[in-house]
Motif scaffolding. Structure first.
Motif, PDB file in Angstrom:
ATOM      1  N   GLU A  30       4.581   4.140  -0.579  1.00 37.24           N
ATOM      2  CA  GLU A  30       4.296   2.704  -0.605  1.00 37.24           C
ATOM      3  C   GLU A  30       4.575   2.079   0.759  1.00 37.24           C
ATOM      4  N   LEU A  31       5.690   2.520   1.395  1.00 37.81           N
ATOM      5  CA  LEU A  31       6.012   2.000   2.719  1.00 37.81           C
ATOM      6  C   LEU A  31       4.941   2.415   3.730  1.00 37.81           C
TER       7      LEU A  31
ATOM      8  N   THR B   3       1.956   0.336   3.196  1.00 32.85           N
ATOM      9  CA  THR B   3       2.181  -1.006   3.743  1.00 32.85           C
ATOM     10  C   THR B   3       2.007  -0.994   5.256  1.00 32.85           C
ATOM     11  N   ASN B   4       2.581   0.054   5.899  1.00 37.79           N
ATOM     12  CA  ASN B   4       2.425   0.162   7.359  1.00 37.79           C
ATOM     13  C   ASN B   4       0.959   0.361   7.741  1.00 37.79           C
TER      14      ASN B   4
ATOM     15  N   ASP C 160      -1.603  -0.683   6.006  1.00 39.23           N
ATOM     16  CA  ASP C 160      -2.266  -1.988   5.844  1.00 39.23           C
ATOM     17  C   ASP C 160      -2.018  -2.875   7.052  1.00 39.23           C
ATOM     18  N   ASN C 161      -0.771  -2.847   7.529  1.00 38.27           N
ATOM     19  CA  ASN C 161      -0.451  -3.667   8.708  1.00 38.27           C
ATOM     20  C   ASN C 161      -1.241  -3.192   9.927  1.00 38.27           C
TER      21      ASN C 161
END
Length: 249
Positions: A189-190, A193-194, A196-197
């Motif tokens: 998930e992290l 998220t990274n 996506d960023n």
């Protein structure tokens, strides 16, 4: 007639006290029966007193049998250790009373025609002992069956306990796996998220680049137009300069 089941030490003491009282009553009864035999000897034709006398003799037989049976059960009881001396005293005095009673029976048989069966009490005692041995063996077998059942029950409980332990270990392993998978999911998930960023930043950079490219393209055309205009102006200036210089010649 038999004594009740001896459940504890208090019951043992109570039954032992009862046997001592009955033995005292038996001693008194023997004294009374001796006096009756003397009175009956003086009135041999009194059938009513003779029948009463015989009934009392039979009643004493029942008393002696009861005492033998009770003492035997008290001796076999697990609490007999607490009254060993008293039991021995009871047995000795009961045997004395039995001998005295047998003498009275023989006398009554000779004088009054009393039906006397020799060793009747002793035979009863042997039967009581045999029944008691059978009862003890039966109780032992019942206890052995009960012990076997308890043993099997303990084995079953141990198996259940082992199964529960294994199940508990399985739950611990499952919890550990879920925890590890949870950590892995958190890492994924992290990472997402990274990502996506990074995608967002790349998109913004592309947008900025496109905008810069558009601005550069516009500036380029503006510069071209300016250059064309400047070139045209230069040509015009040169043309007019030439034209103006021509009449002078």
């Amino acid at each position: 007639m038999t004594i009740d089941i001896i459940a504890n030490k208090a019951d043992f003491q109570r039954h032992l006290n009862g046997c001592e009282r009955r033995l005292n009553d038996l001693t008194k009864s023997l004294q009374i029966i001796e006096n009756l035999s003397q009175n009956l000897l003086q009135n041999t034709n009194n059938q009513e007193k003779q029948e009463l006398y015989f009934n009392q003799l039979n009643d004493i037989i029942s008393q002696i049998k009861f005492l033998y049976s009770s003492i035997l059960k008290l001796e076999q009881c697990s609490y007999s250790f607490y009254g060993k001396k008293r039991l021995n005293f009871l047995k000795i005095n009961l045997e004395k009373n039995q001998i005295k009673f047998e003498q009275i029976q023989k006398y009554s048989q000779t004088k009054f025609g009393y039906e006397y069966k020799e060793n009747d009490i002793q035979q009863y005692n042997n039967e009581q002992q045999e029944q008691l041995i059978k009862l003890i063996n039966k109780n032992f077998n019942d206890k052995q069956i009960e012990l076997d059942y308890i043993h099997q029950h303990n084995i079953l409980v141990n198996h259940i306990e082992k199964d529960l332990t294994d199940l508990n270990d399985t739950f611990h392993d499952l919890h550990r796996i879920v925890h590890e998978q949870g950590t892995m999911v958190n890492n994924i998930e992290l990472s997402l998220t990274n990502t996506d960023n990074m995608i967002y930043e790349a998109t913004e950079n592309v947008k900025t680049t496109v905008q810069i490219k558009k601005r550069t393209k516009h500036i380029k055309w503006i510069l071209i137009i300016i250059l064309i205009i400047a070139f045209l102006l230069l040509i015009i200036i040169i043309y007019f300069s030439i034209k103006l210089s021509s009449p002078l010649r």
